[in-house]
Design an enzyme around this catalytic site. Structure first.
Site, PDB file in Angstrom:
ATOM      1  N   PRO A   1      -0.159   5.241   4.310  1.00 60.99           N
ATOM      2  CA  PRO A   1       0.343   4.896   5.650  1.00 60.99           C
ATOM      3  C   PRO A   1      -0.770   4.674   6.681  1.00 60.99           C
ATOM      4  CG  PRO A   1       0.860   7.188   5.088  1.00 60.99           C
ATOM      5  CD  PRO A   1       0.292   6.558   3.850  1.00 60.99           C
TER       6      PRO A   1
ATOM      7  N   HIS B   1     -14.741  -1.397   8.096  1.00 57.55           N
ATOM      8  CA  HIS B   1     -14.751  -2.253   6.908  1.00 57.55           C
ATOM      9  C   HIS B   1     -13.432  -3.021   6.794  1.00 57.55           C
ATOM     10  CE1 HIS B   1     -13.007   1.610   6.280  1.00 57.55           C
ATOM     11  NE2 HIS B   1     -12.624   1.396   5.049  1.00 57.55           N
TER      12      HIS B   1
ATOM     13  N   THR C   1       0.845  -1.200   0.000  1.00 53.60           N
ATOM     14  CA  THR C   1       0.000   0.000   0.000  1.00 53.60           C
ATOM     15  C   THR C   1       0.876   1.244   0.000  1.00 53.60           C
ATOM     16  OG1 THR C   1      -1.700   1.252   1.191  1.00 53.60           O
ATOM     17  CG2 THR C   1      -0.253  -0.090   2.555  1.00 53.60           C
TER      18      THR C   1
ATOM     19  N   ASP D   1      -8.267  -2.914  -1.212  1.00 52.09           N
ATOM     20  CA  ASP D   1      -8.852  -1.826  -1.968  1.00 52.09           C
ATOM     21  C   ASP D   1     -10.165  -1.439  -1.314  1.00 52.09           C
ATOM     22  OD1 ASP D   1      -8.355  -0.105  -4.186  1.00 52.09           O
ATOM     23  OD2 ASP D   1     -10.162  -0.926  -5.093  1.00 52.09           O
ATOM     24  N   SER D   2     -10.315  -0.154  -1.031  1.00 52.24           N
ATOM     25  CA  SER D   2     -11.517   0.252  -0.317  1.00 52.24           C
ATOM     26  C   SER D   2     -12.162   1.453  -0.973  1.00 52.24           C
ATOM     27  CB  SER D   2     -11.192   0.546   1.150  1.00 52.24           C
ATOM     28  OG  SER D   2      -9.922   1.120   1.263  1.00 52.24           O
TER      29      SER D   2
HETATM   30  P1  ITT Z   1      -3.352   2.108  -1.830  1.00 53.35           P
HETATM   31  O1  ITT Z   1      -4.199   1.780  -3.057  1.00 53.35           O
HETATM   32  O2  ITT Z   1      -1.949   2.498  -2.127  1.00 53.35           O
HETATM   33  O3  ITT Z   1      -3.436   1.052  -0.772  1.00 53.35           O
HETATM   34  P2  ITT Z   1      -5.294   4.276  -1.540  1.00 53.35           P
HETATM   35  O4  ITT Z   1      -5.339   5.484  -0.648  1.00 53.35           O
HETATM   36  O5  ITT Z   1      -5.378   4.476  -3.024  1.00 53.35           O
HETATM   37  O6  ITT Z   1      -3.989   3.410  -1.134  1.00 53.35           O
HETATM   38  P3  ITT Z   1      -7.745   2.742  -1.721  1.00 53.35           P
HETATM   39  O7  ITT Z   1      -7.669   2.762  -3.206  1.00 53.35           O
HETATM   40  O8  ITT Z   1      -8.016   1.424  -1.044  1.00 53.35           O
HETATM   41  O9  ITT Z   1      -6.428   3.313  -1.060  1.00 53.35           O
HETATM   42  O10 ITT Z   1      -8.856   3.700  -1.162  1.00 53.35           O
HETATM   43  C1  ITT Z   1      -9.436   4.701  -1.933  1.00 53.35           C
HETATM   44  C2  ITT Z   1      -9.791   5.868  -1.102  1.00 53.35           C
HETATM   45  O11 ITT Z   1     -10.946   5.577  -0.295  1.00 53.35           O
HETATM   46  C3  ITT Z   1      -8.736   6.341  -0.120  1.00 53.35           C
HETATM   47  O12 ITT Z   1      -7.721   7.103  -0.753  1.00 53.35           O
HETATM   48  C4  ITT Z   1      -9.609   7.193   0.813  1.00 53.35           C
HETATM   49  O13 ITT Z   1      -9.905   8.433   0.192  1.00 53.35           O
HETATM   50  C5  ITT Z   1     -10.884   6.357   0.880  1.00 53.35           C
HETATM   51  N1  ITT Z   1     -10.844   5.452   2.050  1.00 53.35           N
HETATM   52  C6  ITT Z   1     -10.518   4.131   2.056  1.00 53.35           C
HETATM   53  N2  ITT Z   1     -10.548   3.636   3.301  1.00 53.35           N
HETATM   54  C7  ITT Z   1     -10.896   4.657   4.110  1.00 53.35           C
HETATM   55  C8  ITT Z   1     -11.082   4.788   5.497  1.00 53.35           C
HETATM   56  O14 ITT Z   1     -10.894   3.775   6.339  1.00 53.35           O
HETATM   57  N3  ITT Z   1     -11.415   5.982   5.970  1.00 53.35           N
HETATM   58  C9  ITT Z   1     -11.596   7.038   5.173  1.00 53.35           C
HETATM   59  N4  ITT Z   1     -11.430   7.011   3.839  1.00 53.35           N
HETATM   60  C10 ITT Z   1     -11.084   5.833   3.308  1.00 53.35           C
END
Ligand code: ITT
Length: 190
Positions: free
Chosen positions: A10, A171, A7, A65-66
């Site tokens: 951080p 989640h 990832t 991925d979230s």
């Molecule tokens: P990596 O893909 O490098 O892991 P990322 O920040 O791009 O990091 P994601 O694609 O999984 O991570 O997530 C997309 C966005 O969704 C993330 O940048 C946040 O804006 C939001 N997000 C995900 N999880 C979250 C959480 O627990 N709390 C708040 N926002 C979240």
């Protein structure tokens, strides 16, 4: 056994390490190797990312991925969560939500963990439901959408909870808990 968590975020790494800390016999290590994020569902992104990284490093690896999904906006920002956070941000989201009240403010976070090792790829999912708050509320915890999301059964936003509190119900916790169960079974089978 060492498992890599790939990832570039951080906050996600910190939460992931906290949730997986008590898994005996497994050491989690963060790596920041970018992987192509195919345009698609969280499942597609996680599956592709985990397979891609495994072929590159040949070591057990997972990605997570979230996204944040607002029901009345038909799931927006969803797969575009990162881009939307970096552009219109939480103020922009609250503006889009101005005319919606009560139940119309329903939203959820979803997380998909994609894990790949020599046996192939596995996916684990977690969802937390709640509502979009009427204003930005934060005690400095969390990141991104945390300061506008109130999980069900709570009056505080995720950003008003400590990372330990958020990580009991998030989640990410739910997806990683499933992953943990899978790893426990694997480690205990001969
Ligand atoms: P990596 O893909 O490098 O892991 P990322 O920040 O791009 O990091 P994601 O694609 O999984 O991570 O997530 C997309 C966005 O969704 C993330 O940048 C946040 O804006 C939001 N997000 C995900 N999880 C979250 C959480 O627990 N709390 C708040 N926002 C979240």
């Amino acid at each position: 056994m060492k498992i890599y968590f790939a990832t570039g975020n951080p906050h996600k790494l910190k939460e992931g390490e906290m949730i997986l800390r008590d898994l005996k016999g497994v050491k989690i290590e963060g790596i920041n190797i970018p992987y192509p994020e195919v345009q698609g569902t969280l499942e597609e992104v996680a599956e592709f990312g985990a397979k891609y990284l495994y072929t590159r490093i040949k070591k057990p690896v997972f990605v997570e991925d979230s996204g944040f999904f607002i029901e009345v906006l038909k799931g927006f920002p969803g797969s575009y969560s990162r881009y939307v956070q970096e552009t219109i941000g939480n103020r922009g989201i609250l503006k889009l939500m101005e005319d919606f009240k009560g139940e119309e403010r329903r939203a959820y976070f979803k997380s998909v963990v994609g894990y790949c090792d020599e046996d192939g790829v596995k996916l684990f999912k977690g969802v937390v439901r709640g509502k979009v708050s009427y204003e930005i509320r934060s005690k400095g915890y969390g990141f991104a959408y945390d300061s506008i999301f109130i999980p069900e059964g709570e009056d505080r936003t995720f950003a008003e909870m400590t990372t330990v509190e958020k990580s009991r119900i998030s989640h990410r916790k739910r997806a990683l808990e499933e992953f943990k169960e899978y790893l426990k079974k694997r480690l205990s089978s001969p």
